[in-house]
Enzyme design. Structure first.
Site, mmCIF file in Angstrom:
data_model
loop_
_atom_site.group_PDB
_atom_site.id
_atom_site.type_symbol
_atom_site.label_atom_id
_atom_site.label_comp_id
_atom_site.label_asym_id
_atom_site.label_seq_id
_atom_site.Cartn_x
_atom_site.Cartn_y
_atom_site.Cartn_z
ATOM 1 N N GLU A 249 0.885 -1.168 0.000
ATOM 2 C CA GLU A 249 0.000 0.000 0.000
ATOM 3 C C GLU A 249 0.919 1.212 0.000
ATOM 4 O OE1 GLU A 249 -3.130 0.059 -0.308
ATOM 5 O OE2 GLU A 249 -3.954 -1.807 0.454
ATOM 6 N N CYS A 283 -2.161 9.084 2.542
ATOM 7 C CA CYS A 283 -1.772 8.544 1.227
ATOM 8 C C CYS A 283 -2.844 8.851 0.181
ATOM 9 C CB CYS A 283 -1.525 7.057 1.339
ATOM 10 S SG CYS A 283 -2.887 6.218 2.133
ATOM 11 N N GLU A 383 4.399 13.248 -4.540
ATOM 12 C CA GLU A 383 3.630 13.358 -3.311
ATOM 13 C C GLU A 383 4.262 14.412 -2.388
ATOM 14 O OE1 GLU A 383 3.727 9.638 -1.195
ATOM 15 O OE2 GLU A 383 1.617 9.793 -0.693
HETATM 16 P P1 NAD Z 1 8.548 4.776 4.632
HETATM 17 O O1 NAD Z 1 8.507 3.925 3.422
HETATM 18 O O2 NAD Z 1 9.740 5.642 4.828
HETATM 19 O O3 NAD Z 1 8.461 3.899 5.954
HETATM 20 C C1 NAD Z 1 7.383 3.014 6.197
HETATM 21 C C2 NAD Z 1 7.870 1.890 7.107
HETATM 22 O O4 NAD Z 1 8.861 1.138 6.404
HETATM 23 C C3 NAD Z 1 8.524 2.369 8.408
HETATM 24 O O5 NAD Z 1 8.143 1.494 9.444
HETATM 25 C C4 NAD Z 1 10.009 2.224 8.105
HETATM 26 O O6 NAD Z 1 10.800 2.016 9.249
HETATM 27 C C5 NAD Z 1 10.019 0.986 7.226
HETATM 28 N N1 NAD Z 1 11.204 0.860 6.371
HETATM 29 C C6 NAD Z 1 11.999 1.857 5.868
HETATM 30 N N2 NAD Z 1 12.997 1.319 5.122
HETATM 31 C C7 NAD Z 1 12.828 -0.026 5.141
HETATM 32 C C8 NAD Z 1 13.521 -1.122 4.540
HETATM 33 N N3 NAD Z 1 14.593 -0.945 3.767
HETATM 34 N N4 NAD Z 1 13.034 -2.365 4.743
HETATM 35 C C9 NAD Z 1 11.943 -2.580 5.510
HETATM 36 N N5 NAD Z 1 11.259 -1.583 6.122
HETATM 37 C C10 NAD Z 1 11.689 -0.322 5.946
HETATM 38 O O7 NAD Z 1 7.199 5.597 4.619
HETATM 39 P P2 NAD Z 1 6.746 6.711 5.669
HETATM 40 O O8 NAD Z 1 7.554 7.930 5.371
HETATM 41 O O9 NAD Z 1 6.731 6.162 7.048
HETATM 42 O O10 NAD Z 1 5.207 6.916 5.262
HETATM 43 C C11 NAD Z 1 4.829 7.777 4.262
HETATM 44 C C12 NAD Z 1 4.499 7.030 2.996
HETATM 45 O O11 NAD Z 1 3.542 6.009 3.260
HETATM 46 C C13 NAD Z 1 3.844 7.918 1.968
HETATM 47 O O12 NAD Z 1 4.406 7.667 0.710
HETATM 48 C C14 NAD Z 1 2.382 7.498 2.003
HETATM 49 O O13 NAD Z 1 1.680 7.760 0.849
HETATM 50 C C15 NAD Z 1 2.478 6.066 2.314
HETATM 51 N N6 NAD Z 1 1.231 5.565 2.923
HETATM 52 C C16 NAD Z 1 0.421 4.750 2.189
HETATM 53 C C17 NAD Z 1 -0.776 4.278 2.726
HETATM 54 C C18 NAD Z 1 -1.674 3.364 1.933
HETATM 55 O O14 NAD Z 1 -2.514 2.711 2.525
HETATM 56 N N7 NAD Z 1 -1.543 3.278 0.630
HETATM 57 C C19 NAD Z 1 -1.132 4.634 4.020
HETATM 58 C C20 NAD Z 1 -0.287 5.463 4.746
HETATM 59 C C21 NAD Z 1 0.911 5.917 4.174
#
Ligand code: NAD
Length: 481
Positions: A249, A283, A383
């Site tokens: 997602e 998101c 975004e």
């Molecule tokens: P992010 O991708 O930086 O982090 C999300 C999670 O992934 C965190 O827990 C982080 O620690 C983990 N992570 C980071 N690097 C990783 C790796 N190499 N391997 C495994 N895990 C890792 O995203 P964010 O900044 O926390 O959230 C914002 C983003 O999330 C935006 O792009 C937003 O659109 C998206 N989002 C999508 C939805 C949806 O349902 N489609 C909902 C909420 C947020």
């Protein structure tokens, strides 16, 4: 509030092998608490605990109604602790207290819904003639790894944890580094409803350390990830190495198409919710508005007045529902959003209102409307993840759809018109997993949600989500005559 929060592994609260991280209150910039940070060893212990419970059959052998009741009870536990959870969420994430309460209720709703669905996951019987009896069953994958973003830490965990448990999986949650605290209540809830130790494990750790270790762990059987596109690609790559399925997602750049016959009074409310809810860190935010040229100027005027009517202040001072907005999650996110607005200005866009950080401590950004945006600009494609809406102009429906479909994303879209034929045509043509007609965010836990294109794959919410957590087994029996 507690000053130190531990991880929850195999039914026990434990320190992290990678030390601790400071959790900052984004409304003040001050340290709120410390959170234990898991390392790869902690991740391994959590996965082994979850695997042990899965193999024991303690969850998967239950009659589904019994599992469903426990899942529902977890939701009730959250509601019983609503005040303390909401307050903690506001302090760590920045959103208004009234929004935090909505999030706790939203999280509880997932447990109600998927608890109810537990006993509806039925197989079918396939006729093979008189000599055979054939049927299918749906079995849990086993250990479900769930990696959570900081914007809705409670609801995003609730969404996958409730469906994972309802279908008989055991779960390891990797909470976000910026907002890990409220996830502790899921551990308390699991214990309170009588889930066996190890069925639910909650740990915080750095993405590239604990997150990477979890997504690459050979004993993880399924992964659910909500977050950004680059991290999604890293996780899908790790999942591919172990040949396990994942649900992604990811982000969005979703567009509302506003036709000249739209109800503009109603649309004003949608602007309020669509882009300024959670300070735009959603998101599925309405981050682009594509206005028909004949109503463009009036629409901009109304959007500017909505933005200017919003009071921005610390979330903890906002108990009452209203036209208010809190801090963004961090100074870094605020500066990134403000930087994207000034870059857009440099590329020829106009900042009709907002765009500046507030002159006070905390990660506050003014509610912002950017106009004269053209489809080639960065702000029309990337975004912002902040309270910033871009307005583009179209002279007809075909052009509006072309602009709406012009980014690599495809999470949601919207069309605003009084003409049902026009709405239905647009809904068919918009490339997105969910299309709202005349109300942004219409739908609910019952309606499937997920992306087209770079917004990801798989669906969360609704009955569709259940199929991400189970695998189909076919049993073919040869009958002796
Ligand atoms: P992010 O991708 O930086 O982090 C999300 C999670 O992934 C965190 O827990 C982080 O620690 C983990 N992570 C980071 N690097 C990783 C790796 N190499 N391997 C495994 N895990 C890792 O995203 P964010 O900044 O926390 O959230 C914002 C983003 O999330 C935006 O792009 C937003 O659109 C998206 N989002 C999508 C939805 C949806 O349902 N489609 C909902 C909420 C947020």
């Amino acid at each position: 509030m507690k000053t130190y929060w531990q991880n929850y592994i195999d039914g026990a609260w434990v320190d992290g092998g990678a030390g601790r991280i400071d959790i900052i209150n984004p409304a003040t910039g001050e340290k709120l608490a410390e959170q234990a940070l898991a390392d790869a060893g902690d991740v391994d212990r959590a996965v082994q605990a979850a695997r042990r419970v899965h193999l024991s059959g303690a969850l998967s052998d239950l009659r589904p109604v019994e599992r469903g009741r426990m899942v529902q009870a977890m939701g009730r536990y959250l509601l019983e602790h609503l005040d303390e959870i909401a307050k903690t969420l506001t302090l760590e994430q920045g959103k208004p207290l009234w929004e935090a309460e909505i999030e706790v209720r939203g999280a509880a709703r997932y447990f109600e819904y998927y608890g109810n669905q537990a006993e509806t996951v039925e197989g079918r019987s396939i006729p093979l003639g008189a000599g055979y009896f054939d049927f299918t069953t749906h079995e849990p994958y086993g250990v479900s790894a769930q990696i959570i973003p900081w914007n809705y830490p409670l609801e995003m965990t609730a969404r996958s944890l409730s469906a994972g448990l309802a279908t008989g999986n055991t779960c390891v949650i990797k909470t976000p580094e910026l907002t890990p605290l409220t996830n502790a209540w899921f551990a308390d809830a699991a214990e309170a409803v009588g889930l066996p130790a190890g069925a639910v494990n909650i740990l915080c750790g750095l993405g590239h350390e604990a997150g990477a270790a979890l997504s690459a762990h050979p004993d993880v059987n399924q992964i659910v990830f909500t977050g950004s596109v680059p991290t999604g690609i890293a996780i899908a790559t790790a999942a591919a190495q172990n040949v396990v399925p994942c649900v992604l997602e990811l982000g969005g750049k979703s567009a509302a198409i506003v036709c000249e016959d739209a109800d503009l009074d109603a649309f004003e409310k949608d602007v309020r919710w669509g882009i300024y809810f959670n300070a735009g860190q959603v998101c599925s935010a309405m981050s682009r508005v594509i206005a028909h040229e004949s109503i463009h100027d009036e629409l901009v005027e109304r959007m500017v007045s909505v933005a200017q009517s919003i009071t921005v202040k610390p979330g903890i001072e906002q108990p009452e529902f209203g036209a208010t907005m809190g801090a963004m999650v961090s100074d870094k996110q605020r500066d990134r959003a403000a930087g994207m607005v000034s870059d857009a200005q440099a590329q020829g866009a106009t900042v009709a209102t907002g765009g500046r950080p507030l002159n006070r401590p905390g990660a506050f950004l003014e509610p912002t409307v950017v106009t004269n945006v053209t489809p080639d600009m960065t702000i029309a494609n990337e975004e912002v993840f902040g309270p910033v809406v871009s307005v583009l102009k179209a002279s007809n429906d075909a052009e509006a759809i072309k602009i709406a479909n012009g980014t690599p994303y495809g999470l949601v879209g919207g069309v605003f018109t009084r003409n049902l034929d026009r709405a239905t045509q647009a809904a068919r043509q918009v490339r997105a997993g969910q299309v709202f007609v005349n109300e942004w965010f219409a739908g609910g836990v019952e309606t499937p949600f997920g992306g087209y294109g770079k917004s990801g794959y798989g669906r969360e919410k609704g009955r569709e989500a259940l199929w991400n957590y189970v695998q189909t087994k076919n049993v073919a029996i040869k009958l002796n005559s």
